[in-house]
Design a protein around this motif. Structure first.
Motif, short mmCIF file in Angstrom:
data_model
loop_
_atom_site.label_atom_id
_atom_site.label_comp_id
_atom_site.label_asym_id
_atom_site.label_seq_id
_atom_site.Cartn_x
_atom_site.Cartn_y
_atom_site.Cartn_z
N ASN A 13 3.38 1.69 16.56
CA ASN A 13 2.95 0.35 16.13
C ASN A 13 1.56 0.39 15.51
O ASN A 13 1.29 -0.28 14.51
N THR A 14 0.67 1.19 16.10
CA THR A 14 -0.68 1.30 15.57
C THR A 14 -0.65 1.87 14.17
O THR A 14 -1.31 1.34 13.26
N TRP A 15 0.08 2.94 13.96
CA TRP A 15 0.17 3.55 12.63
C TRP A 15 0.85 2.63 11.63
O TRP A 15 0.45 2.56 10.47
N ARG A 16 1.89 1.93 12.08
CA ARG A 16 2.57 1.00 11.19
C ARG A 16 1.60 -0.10 10.74
O ARG A 16 1.53 -0.43 9.56
N ASN A 17 0.83 -0.63 11.68
CA ASN A 17 -0.14 -1.67 11.34
C ASN A 17 -1.22 -1.15 10.39
O ASN A 17 -1.66 -1.86 9.49
N ARG A 18 -1.67 0.07 10.61
CA ARG A 18 -2.67 0.67 9.71
C ARG A 18 -2.11 0.82 8.30
O ARG A 18 -2.79 0.51 7.32
N ILE A 20 0.36 -0.84 6.90
CA ILE A 20 0.52 -2.17 6.30
C ILE A 20 -0.83 -2.71 5.85
O ILE A 20 -0.96 -3.29 4.76
N GLY A 21 -1.86 -2.51 6.66
CA GLY A 21 -3.20 -2.96 6.29
C GLY A 21 -3.72 -2.26 5.05
O GLY A 21 -4.29 -2.90 4.16
#
Length: 192
Positions: A13-18, A20-21
Motif C-alpha cells: 500500500n505504501t509503494w502504491r501510494n508513492r 500514485i503520488g
C-alpha cells in the motif's frame, strides 16, 4: 504468518501510494508546463516592452544589459555560496534557501530564453513584441549574461588559485618545520 502478510500488505500500500503520488505530480507538472508555455512568453515580452519604453532602442539595450548581467551573476555567486556552506552545520538549509533564491533571481533570463528558443506560437508572438517594442533587448541580454559568466569564472579562478596557494604554503611550512633527517653514517665519515 498473519503478521508477515499484514506487513507485506502495508508495504504494498505504501509503494502504491508513492507511485500514485509521483504520477500525480508528474501530470500536474506537465499540465503546468503547457499552460505556462502558452502564457509566459507573451506576458514576459509585454513586461520587457513596458520596461524598455515601448520602442526605445537605448532603453531596450540598457534593460537587456542590466537584466542579463544581474540575473546571471547574482545566481551564479549564490550557487558558489551553496557549495561553500553545504557541509557546515545548518548548511543544507542555507544551501537550499540560496539555491531557491538563485533560481528565482535567474527567472528573468529563463523567461527570455523561453521567447528566444521557444518554438510555440506564444514564443513567436513574444519575439515580435520584443522586436518592435524592445529593440536590442535580446542581444544586450545575451551580452550581459556573457559578461557576468566571464566575471564569475574569473572570480572562481582567483578563489581556487588562492586555495591552492594556501594549501601549497601550508605544505611548504610543514616540510620546512620538520626536523632534518638524521645523519647517515656515510655523511658522518665525510664530515668528521
Amino acid at each position: 504468518m498473519t503478521s508477515q502478510s499484514a506487513e507485506q500488505s502495508s508495504s504494498t500500500n505504501t509503494w502504491r501510494n508513492r507511485i500514485i503520488g509521483i504520477v500525480a505530480v508528474i501530470v500536474a507538472l506537465v499540465v503546468a508546463y503547457f499552460i505556462l508555455a502558452s502564457f509566459i512568453p507573451r506576458w514576459w515580452a509585454q513586461r520587457i516592452a513596458t520596461m524598455s519604453g515601448h520602442g526605445s532602442f537605448a532603453k531596450g539595450i540598457w534593460s537587456g544589459l542590466g537584466l542579463g548581467f544581474f540575473c546571471t551573476v547574482i545566481p551564479l555567486f549564490l550557487l558558489m555560496g551553496v557549495v561553500t556552506v553545504w557541509r557546515r552545520r545548518g548548511g543544507r538549509f542555507l544551501a537550499g534557501c540560496a539555491a531557491v533564491l538563485a533560481l528565482v533571481l535567474a527567472l528573468p533570463n529563463l523567461m527570455t530564453l523561453t521567447i528566444v528558443w521557444g518554438g510555440s506560437s506564444a514564443a513567436h508572438a513574444g519575439e515580435r513584441v520584443l522586436d518592435v517594442q524592445a529593440p536590442g533587448f535580446r542581444g544586450a541580454s545575451l551580452i550581459g549574461a556573457i559578461v557576468a559568466a566571464v566575471l564569475f569564472l574569473l572570480a572562481l579562478f582567483l578563489r581556487m588559485r588562492g586555495r591552492w596557494r594556501t594549501r601549497h604554503a601550508g605544505r611548504h611550512r610543514k616540510d620546512s618545520s620538520a626536523p632534518p633527517p638524521p645523519a647517515q653514517p656515510a655523511d658522518m665519515e665525510r664530515n668528521g
